[in-house]
Design a protein around this motif. Sequence first.
Motif, short mmCIF file in Angstrom:
data_model
loop_
_atom_site.label_atom_id
_atom_site.label_comp_id
_atom_site.label_asym_id
_atom_site.label_seq_id
_atom_site.Cartn_x
_atom_site.Cartn_y
_atom_site.Cartn_z
N GLU A 1 0.83 -1.20 0.00
CA GLU A 1 0.00 0.00 0.00
C GLU A 1 0.87 1.25 0.00
O GLU A 1 0.58 2.23 -0.71
CB GLU A 1 -0.95 -0.01 1.20
N GLN A 2 1.94 1.23 0.78
CA GLN A 2 2.85 2.38 0.82
C GLN A 2 3.54 2.56 -0.53
O GLN A 2 3.69 3.69 -1.01
CB GLN A 2 3.90 2.19 1.92
N ALA A 3 3.94 1.47 -1.14
CA ALA A 3 4.60 1.54 -2.45
C ALA A 3 3.63 2.09 -3.50
O ALA A 3 4.01 2.92 -4.33
CB ALA A 3 5.12 0.18 -2.87
N ASP B 1 6.31 3.23 -16.27
CA ASP B 1 6.48 1.80 -16.05
C ASP B 1 7.86 1.50 -15.46
O ASP B 1 7.99 0.69 -14.55
CB ASP B 1 6.30 1.02 -17.35
N ALA B 2 8.88 2.16 -15.98
CA ALA B 2 10.24 1.94 -15.48
C ALA B 2 10.37 2.38 -14.03
O ALA B 2 10.96 1.68 -13.20
CB ALA B 2 11.26 2.69 -16.36
N ALA B 3 9.79 3.54 -13.69
CA ALA B 3 9.83 4.03 -12.31
C ALA B 3 9.05 3.10 -11.38
O ALA B 3 9.49 2.80 -10.27
CB ALA B 3 9.27 5.45 -12.23
N MET C 1 9.04 -1.10 -7.09
CA MET C 1 8.59 -2.42 -6.66
C MET C 1 9.79 -3.34 -6.43
O MET C 1 9.77 -4.18 -5.53
CB MET C 1 7.61 -3.02 -7.67
N SER C 2 10.84 -3.19 -7.22
CA SER C 2 12.04 -4.00 -7.03
C SER C 2 12.71 -3.67 -5.70
O SER C 2 13.20 -4.56 -5.01
CB SER C 2 13.04 -3.75 -8.17
#
Length: 111
Positions: free
Chosen positions: A23-25, A87-89, A94-95
């Motif tokens: 949720e934070q991400a 998408d890259a960001a 997420m990584s």
Amino acid sequence: MKSMEEMIKAAQEAAQNIQQQMEQAQAMLDVIQVEGVSGGGLVKVRATAKGRILNVAIDDSLIVPADKGMLEDLITAALNDAREKADAASNAEMSKMSSGMALPPGFKLPF
């Protein structure tokens, strides 16, 4: 050896922790901004890493009725550029989050 009840409680706590981190991400992705550019900077689009378009800026030199088709193509290109950067960001954020998790091989998060 831990009891089954303790193991279940630990698993539930871990799942809650992961959900909070997700949720934070997700909230962070709506704060990160990227800019897509086309036509050598004549058209710019700002968007969030979630893909929400914030702003479209068109250079005054492009506002000519005969150039409508070109303007539309440039806007489309700028939107696509912004989406790729978003998408890259998103993938980078997420990584960062998933790198600290001990996930089984082949397990992928739904993002």
